[in-house]
Motif scaffolding. Structure first.
Motif, PDB file in Angstrom:
ATOM      1  N   ALA A 517       0.836  -1.195   0.000  1.00  0.00           N
ATOM      2  CA  ALA A 517       0.000   0.000   0.000  1.00  0.00           C
ATOM      3  C   ALA A 517       0.865   1.237   0.000  1.00  0.00           C
ATOM      4  O   ALA A 517       2.018   1.224   0.460  1.00  0.00           O
ATOM      5  CB  ALA A 517      -0.946   0.007   1.193  1.00  0.00           C
ATOM      6  N   GLU A 518       0.297   2.325  -0.521  1.00  0.00           N
ATOM      7  CA  GLU A 518       0.926   3.637  -0.509  1.00  0.00           C
ATOM      8  C   GLU A 518      -0.109   4.663  -0.063  1.00  0.00           C
ATOM      9  O   GLU A 518      -1.270   4.610  -0.494  1.00  0.00           O
ATOM     10  CB  GLU A 518       1.463   4.016  -1.890  1.00  0.00           C
ATOM     11  CG  GLU A 518       2.614   3.165  -2.362  1.00  0.00           C
ATOM     12  CD  GLU A 518       3.244   3.722  -3.622  1.00  0.00           C
ATOM     13  OE1 GLU A 518       2.852   4.835  -4.021  1.00  0.00           O
ATOM     14  OE2 GLU A 518       4.118   3.049  -4.196  1.00  0.00           O
ATOM     15  N   LEU A 519       0.325   5.578   0.796  1.00  0.00           N
ATOM     16  CA  LEU A 519      -0.560   6.603   1.340  1.00  0.00           C
ATOM     17  C   LEU A 519      -0.010   7.967   0.942  1.00  0.00           C
ATOM     18  O   LEU A 519       1.186   8.245   1.135  1.00  0.00           O
ATOM     19  CB  LEU A 519      -0.643   6.487   2.867  1.00  0.00           C
ATOM     20  CG  LEU A 519      -1.570   7.474   3.581  1.00  0.00           C
ATOM     21  CD1 LEU A 519      -3.009   7.266   3.160  1.00  0.00           C
ATOM     22  CD2 LEU A 519      -1.423   7.335   5.096  1.00  0.00           C
ATOM     23  N   ASP A 535      -0.434  18.805  -5.140  1.00  0.00           N
ATOM     24  CA  ASP A 535       0.992  18.598  -4.857  1.00  0.00           C
ATOM     25  C   ASP A 535       1.123  17.414  -3.903  1.00  0.00           C
ATOM     26  O   ASP A 535       1.341  17.586  -2.707  1.00  0.00           O
ATOM     27  CB  ASP A 535       1.594  19.866  -4.245  1.00  0.00           C
ATOM     28  CG  ASP A 535       3.112  19.767  -4.134  1.00  0.00           C
ATOM     29  OD1 ASP A 535       3.700  18.868  -4.781  1.00  0.00           O
ATOM     30  OD2 ASP A 535       3.703  20.577  -3.405  1.00  0.00           O
ATOM     31  N   PRO A 536       0.950  16.173  -4.426  1.00  0.00           N
ATOM     32  CA  PRO A 536       0.918  15.002  -3.548  1.00  0.00           C
ATOM     33  C   PRO A 536       2.234  14.806  -2.796  1.00  0.00           C
ATOM     34  O   PRO A 536       3.332  15.038  -3.326  1.00  0.00           O
ATOM     35  CB  PRO A 536       0.646  13.847  -4.514  1.00  0.00           C
ATOM     36  CG  PRO A 536       0.087  14.480  -5.731  1.00  0.00           C
ATOM     37  CD  PRO A 536       0.733  15.810  -5.829  1.00  0.00           C
ATOM     38  N   LEU A 537       2.079  14.362  -1.571  1.00  0.00           N
ATOM     39  CA  LEU A 537       3.224  14.050  -0.709  1.00  0.00           C
ATOM     40  C   LEU A 537       3.050  12.633  -0.184  1.00  0.00           C
ATOM     41  O   LEU A 537       1.999  12.292   0.370  1.00  0.00           O
ATOM     42  CB  LEU A 537       3.293  15.040   0.459  1.00  0.00           C
ATOM     43  CG  LEU A 537       4.363  14.769   1.512  1.00  0.00           C
ATOM     44  CD1 LEU A 537       5.759  14.924   0.902  1.00  0.00           C
ATOM     45  CD2 LEU A 537       4.193  15.698   2.703  1.00  0.00           C
ATOM     46  N   THR A 538       4.068  11.806  -0.373  1.00  0.00           N
ATOM     47  CA  THR A 538       4.008  10.421   0.091  1.00  0.00           C
ATOM     48  C   THR A 538       4.126  10.395   1.604  1.00  0.00           C
ATOM     49  O   THR A 538       5.118  10.867   2.180  1.00  0.00           O
ATOM     50  CB  THR A 538       5.120   9.578  -0.552  1.00  0.00           C
ATOM     51  OG1 THR A 538       5.003   9.652  -1.973  1.00  0.00           O
ATOM     52  CG2 THR A 538       5.016   8.133  -0.104  1.00  0.00           C
ATOM     53  N   MET A 539       3.124   9.828   2.261  1.00  0.00           N
ATOM     54  CA  MET A 539       3.121   9.744   3.723  1.00  0.00           C
ATOM     55  C   MET A 539       3.639   8.405   4.229  1.00  0.00           C
ATOM     56  O   MET A 539       4.267   8.337   5.285  1.00  0.00           O
ATOM     57  CB  MET A 539       1.695   9.973   4.246  1.00  0.00           C
ATOM     58  CG  MET A 539       1.123  11.346   3.926  1.00  0.00           C
ATOM     59  SD  MET A 539      -0.555  11.533   4.570  1.00  0.00           S
ATOM     60  CE  MET A 539      -0.275  11.286   6.318  1.00  0.00           C
ATOM     61  N   TRP A 540       3.343   7.355   3.482  1.00  0.00           N
ATOM     62  CA  TRP A 540       3.802   6.025   3.922  1.00  0.00           C
ATOM     63  C   TRP A 540       3.700   5.055   2.766  1.00  0.00           C
ATOM     64  O   TRP A 540       2.767   5.127   1.955  1.00  0.00           O
ATOM     65  CB  TRP A 540       2.938   5.522   5.086  1.00  0.00           C
ATOM     66  CG  TRP A 540       3.321   4.134   5.551  1.00  0.00           C
ATOM     67  CD1 TRP A 540       4.338   3.791   6.376  1.00  0.00           C
ATOM     68  CD2 TRP A 540       2.667   2.912   5.184  1.00  0.00           C
ATOM     69  NE1 TRP A 540       4.378   2.433   6.560  1.00  0.00           N
ATOM     70  CE2 TRP A 540       3.359   1.862   5.835  1.00  0.00           C
ATOM     71  CE3 TRP A 540       1.583   2.607   4.377  1.00  0.00           C
ATOM     72  CZ2 TRP A 540       2.986   0.528   5.702  1.00  0.00           C
ATOM     73  CZ3 TRP A 540       1.213   1.290   4.237  1.00  0.00           C
ATOM     74  CH2 TRP A 540       1.901   0.258   4.894  1.00  0.00           C
ATOM     75  N   THR A 541       4.651   4.155   2.651  1.00  0.00           N
ATOM     76  CA  THR A 541       4.623   3.048   1.703  1.00  0.00           C
ATOM     77  C   THR A 541       5.135   1.818   2.416  1.00  0.00           C
ATOM     78  O   THR A 541       6.023   1.898   3.278  1.00  0.00           O
ATOM     79  CB  THR A 541       5.503   3.334   0.472  1.00  0.00           C
ATOM     80  OG1 THR A 541       6.864   3.509   0.893  1.00  0.00           O
ATOM     81  CG2 THR A 541       5.038   4.562  -0.279  1.00  0.00           C
ATOM     82  N   GLU A 598       1.057   6.083  12.067  1.00  0.00           N
ATOM     83  CA  GLU A 598       1.306   7.321  12.794  1.00  0.00           C
ATOM     84  C   GLU A 598       2.691   7.835  12.452  1.00  0.00           C
ATOM     85  O   GLU A 598       3.660   7.081  12.470  1.00  0.00           O
ATOM     86  CB  GLU A 598       1.199   7.100  14.309  1.00  0.00           C
ATOM     87  CG  GLU A 598      -0.195   6.756  14.798  1.00  0.00           C
ATOM     88  CD  GLU A 598      -0.254   6.652  16.310  1.00  0.00           C
ATOM     89  OE1 GLU A 598       0.783   6.965  16.939  1.00  0.00           O
ATOM     90  OE2 GLU A 598      -1.293   6.262  16.838  1.00  0.00           O
ATOM     91  N   ALA A 599       2.758   9.122  12.161  1.00  0.00           N
ATOM     92  CA  ALA A 599       4.032   9.780  11.882  1.00  0.00           C
ATOM     93  C   ALA A 599       4.820   9.064  10.793  1.00  0.00           C
ATOM     94  O   ALA A 599       6.037   8.931  10.857  1.00  0.00           O
ATOM     95  CB  ALA A 599       4.866   9.895  13.159  1.00  0.00           C
ATOM     96  N   GLY A 600       4.106   8.553   9.792  1.00  0.00           N
ATOM     97  CA  GLY A 600       4.775   7.910   8.681  1.00  0.00           C
ATOM     98  C   GLY A 600       5.276   6.520   8.972  1.00  0.00           C
ATOM     99  O   GLY A 600       6.035   5.956   8.163  1.00  0.00           O
ATOM    100  N   GLU A 601       4.888   5.916  10.088  1.00  0.00           N
ATOM    101  CA  GLU A 601       5.328   4.579  10.440  1.00  0.00           C
ATOM    102  C   GLU A 601       4.119   3.712  10.741  1.00  0.00           C
ATOM    103  O   GLU A 601       3.059   4.195  11.150  1.00  0.00           O
ATOM    104  CB  GLU A 601       6.253   4.606  11.677  1.00  0.00           C
ATOM    105  CG  GLU A 601       7.532   5.395  11.486  1.00  0.00           C
ATOM    106  CD  GLU A 601       8.459   4.727  10.480  1.00  0.00           C
ATOM    107  OE1 GLU A 601       8.331   3.494  10.292  1.00  0.00           O
ATOM    108  OE2 GLU A 601       9.303   5.438   9.885  1.00  0.00           O
ATOM    109  N   LEU A 602       4.307   2.409  10.519  1.00  0.00           N
ATOM    110  CA  LEU A 602       3.263   1.440  10.828  1.00  0.00           C
ATOM    111  C   LEU A 602       3.190   1.265  12.332  1.00  0.00           C
ATOM    112  O   LEU A 602       4.122   0.751  12.959  1.00  0.00           O
ATOM    113  CB  LEU A 602       3.558   0.101  10.135  1.00  0.00           C
ATOM    114  CG  LEU A 602       2.496  -0.977  10.259  1.00  0.00           C
ATOM    115  CD1 LEU A 602       1.194  -0.532   9.611  1.00  0.00           C
ATOM    116  CD2 LEU A 602       2.975  -2.280   9.612  1.00  0.00           C
ATOM    117  N   ALA A 603       2.086   1.678  12.949  1.00  0.00           N
ATOM    118  CA  ALA A 603       1.976   1.695  14.405  1.00  0.00           C
ATOM    119  C   ALA A 603       1.176   0.523  14.951  1.00  0.00           C
ATOM    120  O   ALA A 603       1.303   0.190  16.139  1.00  0.00           O
ATOM    121  CB  ALA A 603       1.337   2.998  14.878  1.00  0.00           C
ATOM    122  N   GLY A 604       0.352  -0.114  14.176  1.00  0.00           N
ATOM    123  CA  GLY A 604      -0.468  -1.213  14.697  1.00  0.00           C
ATOM    124  C   GLY A 604      -1.156  -1.959  13.581  1.00  0.00           C
ATOM    125  O   GLY A 604      -1.370  -1.436  12.486  1.00  0.00           O
TER     126      GLY A 604
END
Length: 1385
Positions: A517-519, A535-541, A598-604
């Motif tokens: 997945a990509e967010l 102006d897309p910004l990658t938050m998490w992949t 959360e904060a660009g990291e997988l938290a749960g």
């Protein structure tokens, strides 16, 4: 704008096989549509040769069968003796591990329940499904083997290409109906004919010059692709009328090459056309079921390939005539960013296209690509002449880690988006559906963004600010970085499977089938202006879902971004969000994975198993709902799921939820009440279902094509090309009622849309609805319900300027401010004027409410209130607005507007000049001129006349004449000119006594008598006015009132003339005696009045006048005898001692009266007998021929306005107007006059009409009334006859006998007519409303005709009451005289 979304994915393993066993594989499949059974053919190899062909059966009973057991489903096996030789044109492009399948084609013929297999060795094998032995049998063989075989879509014809280059066409019973060479020399029956124009040598060739016109195609440069397998292909058109054959055409000369050619044949085997030479054309072939395109592939490069860039690979299309018709380039493993090179080295051709195939509805083209690292099936769709790569299906790797291979790709023949793929050991079923990825964010952050997947590119368009038609987009999101990451994780699919937008933030998530997945934070610009719209910004992949403990990887199908009040944007720009991913592990159950970032990291990460398979997720505020395959809805929590009491009657792939109360659910402290949620789903049958928790489910439409929820409305389109707008609150009320109290659905607001339109998205902030046409272009509309919803919200929030601008832009009637705002708006007029302070805007508002349907008093209050506010602010600035308030109020006050101009005339002359021009624009020129003239201000009249550009010759002489007149008479002329007659009469009265005669003439001319009486009341001229008024009443023949007025005016002669005309003889002679009228004149008047009274049958009054004022007893007795007043005549004779008059006048008079009664009874007797006989005939006919009597025709035909002007046979309608023997010559559209005439005819009782019996009954009733009157006359006459001479007594006895006889006959006739027969009782019991509603409209000619039709079969006895005969005392007992029977004895 639609995308392919994966709905179902099932994998079935063939028991006993393993992926590492390369000598056993599934080769092809067949489908039994009636039984929903899938058959698979597997080939077993030994020592490189095929040993047998096994037939496997997959019978799915629900969703529980997860494995095919050999002991249960391998029900047939066919041994193969020998295999045919290799293809005449061998190819070295087949991977070493790939085995050439022996089964060329397998088909199930439903009519005979038989599976037919054709093998490469030339065998045609059948397997009867109705045979318990389940033993395949060979029905024949083809010499030279079979290279290709394909059945027609209707299973009636089989096309076979043999190894010795022959084309065979067989029936379903394997009778050959055509046999011909595979490579004929001619073009075909439909060879093109060159007519001169449009030829190549007439075209412009640019820099190539005219020499290019004569340059012929060099066939030495036209060759086949190195990837061509050399095998022929056959494909049928969807209707089975034609089929196309693709073969390698051998070299005709030493300088030419072998090349691929297409030939189109009819179903009779006649060659229709051949394709033009195409360099690099490959073996792939598929005819689109709709019939317009034949698809193939073409390689570009050198050495016999197409002229183009090395490595280019296209899907090319042909028409039925063999000519090219477009193409598109393949993007096998290529990046969306065209600036980067493809990951695979295409120059070395390390992949090839195996097959092409179309879905059953011709919307999806599958491209089977075989590469060194495995096989991939690409799914392509088209729109607006652009081809989109929507999805990629990768072949699963073997257990040993070898690249996965497909052995066949098959589209279901009935389920349009169901594809079946086979690997050597597995059978994969996938069902897709269409889904539009739209942003569902709420106001005011609703961007209206829509995402379209096109390979590794995501096309994004925010429709709130831009409407970019596809295939273009506002922003293209390239997935190049994610592709590099996937290459590191050994993922080969670059096309995302699913995408979703967040409900509260501008976020987008992409999901791949493997769980990757990509967010993105899109950072969409919501306001107009320059700069990037996104102006897309990658938050998490990353990998959101990992393989389970058993090592099985889940198949992801859907992702949803959850909205939660606990997850807000962080200061560093990152956001804390949750993802809900729907997947299934094998064929067990669906699993919902909740991923926290959360904060660009997988938290749960947590997972919740669902109680079923093949479900779907949908938003429900801050929660999600999982819909089971049977339509049951479940509320999904973090650890479990709860079944809701709401469910759909069928599975609805497109489903959502909405709240019946308009609230920001995401901002609430508590979760929304489930009772307020409305669940909406669109089923595959077109039924749009609405359900609530613990309520009922209603279908609001049966032909819906798309829907969306926005601004508190359920908006859906139908196959009737209409958009409906259903309020969510009303839907909640309807579904909350019990089943017993269900009522029909109300009529929603609708709007016509273009044919075939579908909803893309709705933008509440922009009040817009975006539709996509079938050809792919977009249309943005602003429906009235969406606009009104925003306008109402702005009015409630006192944001009047925004509401006004919205109404002005979208042409909404500005009266909505008063209608919706009510008393609150009337109290906020000051705020409205402060916000909407432009003069033009205020004028627009005033004219709008003035022309609306608002009550007159409300319009007047609004105009007065706004005028007061404007006068406080700036009288000079808003002078035109103030004039508008005077003009548009009801009734308009033009004088007040002109009075304002008089106030400003001296101080602001320029302003007055502009104001006059403006008011002339608002009001009719002549009307404004008359208003100014009625104000008696000639300067104002001149100003208006000059600016109105009136001709001075028209008004200047008139004004000069008025100026020369005396003051009151001047005003009289003005008021008379303006037709203000009462005021003009008052002006004449004020002008003095010398104008009295003119005033009286004016009164008589305009009949101003009441006004004149009021003006001259109490003056010496009052009696003259009364006399004139009395003359007018006398002319109107209102003699009684005229006599009263003449007596008030003191004119006795006119009063006596009026009394005489009114036959008021007592008042007349009273006044005559008071005025001492001469005796001769008095007697003359008495005779004249007596004649008038006698003509009015006032015999007693006439006799009284003659006795009192003419003293003429003889004439008085004559008048009494004429009126049959014999008792009064005998009294006066005795009183005046004139016995001679008894024998002279009374005796003959009584005999004349007796003769008249006898004549009347004779006439009544004849009429009674004729009518009774006719009634008997009608009743017999009604019983014997009811259809002919009543007619048997649709009542709608009675609306003859829709009939044509042609001659026609008599219908039931003519039964109302004419006899059945008459035929209408012409029938035309009826005018209002003819309709009224026809309506008078209905019920007239003409002979032969339906109403005749009813008419006869009414006539008999009238006859009874007439006889009762004759009895009264006889009762008064008989006593006198018995007292006179013997002749008189004889006539009296005869009269009694006649009366008795006719009374008995009439009584018997009435009893017979009004006695109900059994047939009449049955008719009365069975009568109904004829299918017409009791509440049908009572007005209108057609409605009245329908009412007559409804009453047609009602028994006339129910309509006409039975008459009663009176029994007066007309019989007398005289001794010695035989008298008749009668009452009162």
């Amino acid at each position: 704008m639609r995308n392919l979304a994966l709905w179902k994915s099932s994998t079935y393993n063939v028991g006993g096989f393993s992926a590492s066993n390369e000598k056993q594989q599934i080769s092809t499949i067949a489908v039994d549509l009636e039984q929903d059974v899938l058959y698979a053919a597997t080939e077993v190899y030994s020592a490189g040769d095929i040993r047998s062909i096994d037939i496997w059966k997959l019978a799915r009973e629900g969703e529980t069968n997860t494995e095919i057991s050999p002991a249960l489903t391998c029900f047939a096996s066919y041994p193969v003796i020998a295999s045919m030789p290799e293809s005449p044109w061998p190819t070295d492009h087949t991977p070493p591990s790939e085995l050439v399948p022996e089964v060329v084609n397998m088909r199930l013929l439903p009519d005979i329940a038989t599976i037919v297999l054709t093998t490469r060795s030339g065998e045609i094998v059948t397997l009867s499904l109705e045979d318990d032995r389940q033993k395949p049998e060979s029905v024949g063989s083809v010499d030279g083997g079979i290279l290709a075989a394909t059945w027609s879509p209707d299973d009636t014809l089989l096309v076979i290409i043999t190894g010795d280059d022959k084309l065979l066409l067989m029936t379903s019973s394997f009778d050959v109906i055509f046999e011909g060479p595979l490579h004929p020399d001619d073009f075909g029956e439909d060879a093109p004919i060159a007519l001169g124009w449009g030829a190549k040598h007439t075209q412009f060739h640019g820099s190539l010059g005219k020499g290019a016109a004569q340059a012929a195609l060099d066939l030495s440069e036209v060759g086949s692709s190195p990837d061509d397998d050399g095998k022929p292909r056959v494909s049928w058109r969807g209707d089975g009328a034609f089929f196309v054959v693709s073969t390698i055409f051998p070299p005709s000369t030493p300088n030419t090459r072998a090349r691929r050619i297409l030939r189109i044949y009819s179903r009779e085997g006649h060659l229709s056309s051949s394709s033009e030479p195409v360099a690099g054309l490959e073996h792939t072939l598929s005819w689109r079921p709709s019939g317009n395109l034949i698809a193939g592939t073409q390689r570009y490069g050198s050495d016999g390939l197409g002229k183009g860039k090395e490595g280019r690979h296209d899907v090319v299309f042909f028409e039925r005539n063999g000519l090219r018709h477009g193409d598109f380039g393949l993007r096998e493993n290529a990046q969306g960013n065209k600036s980067q090179p493809p990951r695979v080295d295409t120059k070395r051709r390390r992949y090839k296209v195996q097959e092409l195939s179309w879905s059953a509805d011709s919307t999806v083209l599958s491209v089977w690509v075989a590469g060194d690292d495995g096989d991939i099936v690409q799914l392509w769709t088209t729109g607006n002449y652009h081809w989109y790569l929507k999805h990629e299906i990768t072949a699963p790797r073997s257990s040993s880690g070898d690249p996965g291979r497909f052995t066949s790709v098959f589209w279901h023949p009935e389920e349009a988006l169901k594809i079946i793929l086979t690997t050597p050991s597995e059978l994969i079923e996938r069902v897709y559906t269409w889904e539009t990825y739209t942003s569902i964010s709420t106001v005011p952050n609703d961007s209206g963004s829509v995402a379209v997947i096109d390979g590794s590119n995501i096309l994004l368009t925010p429709f709130r600010t831009q409407n970019v038609p596809p295939p273009m987009a506002s922003h293209t999101l390239f997935l190049s970085a994610s592709t590099d990451l996937m290459s590191q994780t050994n993922l080969r699919v670059t096309v995302p499977l699913h995408t979703s937008f967040a409900t509260t933030h501008d976020l987008l998530v992409l999901l791949w089938e493997s769980g990757y997945a990509e967010l993105f934070d899109l950072r969409t610009r919501l306001s107009p202006g320059r700069g990037k719209v996104m102006d897309p910004l990658t938050m998490w992949t990353g990998q959101a879902i990992v393989a389970g403990s058993e090592g099985s990887s889940p198949t992801c199908r859907q992702v949803i971004l959850l909205s939660d009040r606990h997850f807000e944007a962080q200061p560093n720009g990152n956001a804390a969000v949750r993802l809900a991913i729907l997947s299934n592990i094998g064929n067990k159950c669906d699993v919902v994975h909740i991923i926290t970032i959360e904060a660009g990291e997988l938290a749960g990460r947590c997972a919740v198993e669902m109680p079923g398979l093949h479900g779907r997720l949908s938003h429900a505020g801050s929660t999600i709902v999982w819909q089971a395959a049977d339509g049951t809805l479940y509320d999904v929590n973090f650890d479990a799921c709860r079944e809701l009491l709401a469910r759909f009657p069928e599975f609805c792939y497109s489903a959502t939820s909405a709240f019946s109360v308009m609230a920001d659910v995401a901002s609430d402290a508590k979760s929304p009440n489930p009772k307020d949620v409305v669940y909406i789903g669109l089923g595959p049958s077109g039924h749009l279902h609405v359900a609530v928790d613990n309520g009922t489910t209603r279908s609001v439409a049966t032909n819906a094509t798309s829907f969306i929820v926005a601004s508190g409305f359920l908006i859906y389109t139908t196959t009737a090309h209409v958009a409906h707008f259903a309020p969510i609150s009303r839907l909640h009320e309807i579904c909350s009622t019990s089943v017993e109290s269900l009522s029909p659905l109300p009529e929603w607001e609708t709007r016509r849309v273009e044919r075939g339109s579908r909803i893309v998205t709705a933008v509440p902030s922009a009040m817009s609805l975006v539709l996509q046409m079938p050809r792919g272009n977009l249309e943005t509309i602003n429906p009235r319900p969406l606009v009104m919803e925003i306008v109402k919200q702005d009015i409630d929030n006192r944001n009047y300027r925004k509401a006004f601008l919205a109404c002005r832009k979208h042409r909404i009637d500005l009266s909505v401010f008063a209608e919706y705002g009510g008393d609150v708006f009337k109290s906020q007029l000051q705020r409205f004027v402060e916000q909407v302070d432009e003069v033009d805007y205020i004028n627009l508002f005033l004219t709008s409410i003035g022309q609306s349907s608002l009550p007159a008093d409300l319009v007047t209050k609004l105009c007065d209130g706004i005028r007061a506010e404007l006068e406080k602010r700036d009288l000079k600035k808003y002078v035109s607005c103030i004039l508008t308030t005077h003009v548009v109020k009801r009734p308009p006050d033009h004088e007040a507007g002109l009075s304002l101009l008089l106030r400003l005339r001296d101080s602001e002359p320029q302003l007055v000049e502009d104001a006059v021009k403006y008011i002339i624009f608002l009001v009719d020129t002549d009307r404004l001129f008359d208003t100014a003239l009625g104000m008696y201000d000639f300067s104002l009249v001149l100003i208006v006349a000059q600016h109105a550009q009136k001709d001075p010759q028209e008004y200047l002489p008139f004004l000069r004449e008025l100026r020369s007149l005396e003051h009151h008479y001047q005003r009289f002329r003005i008021d008379d000119h303006l037709k203000r007659y009462e005021k003009a009469l008052q002006d004449l009265a004020d002008a003095g006594q010398e104008r009295f005669e003119e005033a009286m003439a004016y009164v008589e001319k305009h009949r101003l008598y009441e006004s004149a009486l009021a003006i001259w009341l109490g003056s010496d001229r009052y009696s003259s006015v009364l006399s004139i008024y009395g003359d007018w009443l006398f002319e109107r023949r209102d003699f009684r009132e005229a006599a009263f007025v003449f007596r008030q005016a003191g004119v006795p002669l006119k009063a006596m003339a009026a009394h005489e005309k009114a036959l008021e003889w007592k008042d007349l002679f009273e006044l005559a005696i008071q005025e001492s009228m001469p005796s001769e004149e008095l007697i003359s008047t008495a005779y004249r009045v007596a004649d008038d009274l006698s003509s009015k049958k006032r015999y007693a009054d006439a006799a009284q006048v003659l006795l009192d004022y003419a003293q003429d007893v003889r004439e008085a007795i004559k008048i009494l005898v004429e009126g049959s007043l014999f008792s009064e005549a005998r009294r006066i004779i005795a009183l005046k001692s004139r016995k001679e008059l008894l024998e002279e006048l009374v005796y003959p008079g009584t005999l004349d009266c007796r003769a008249q009664i006898a004549e009347d009874m004779h006439e009544m007797r004849e009429q009674l007998r004729k009518q009774v006989q006719r009634i008997r005939e009608l009743r017999v006919r009604k019983v014997e021929e009811p259809d002919a009597f009543y007619g048997n025709e649709d009542t709608d035909l009675h609306n003859v306005d829709v009939m044509t002007d042609v001659s026609m046979a008599p219908t039931t309608f003519t039964r109302y107007t004419q006899a059945p023997t008459a035929i209408s010559r012409t029938t035309s559209k009826r005018s209002s006059r003819s309709k009224r005439k026809l309506e008078r005819k209905v019920g007239s009782g003409r002979k032969g009409t339906v109403d005749e019996e009813e008419y006869l009954l009414k006539s008999v009733s009238k006859l009874v009334v007439r006889f009762n009157a004759s009895q009264s006359d006889a009762a008064a006459l008989l006593p006198h006859l018995f007292q006179f001479t013997e002749e008189h007594r004889t006539e009296a006895c005869a009269l009694q006998e006649e009366l008795r006889a006719f009374e008995a006959e009439l009584q018997a006739a009435v009893t017979e007519i009004w006695t109900r027969t059994p047939a009449d009782s049955a008719t009365s019991a069975g009568e109904g409303d004829g299918g017409q509603s009791e509440n049908a409209a009572a007005d209108g000619w057609a409605a009245r005709m329908r009412e007559y039709e409804r009453q047609r079969q009602v028994d006339p006895l129910e309509k006409v009451a039975r008459p009663e005969l009176a029994r007066p005392e007309w019989t007398l007992k005289v001794p010695g005289v035989s008298v008749g029977m009668g009452g009162g004895a």
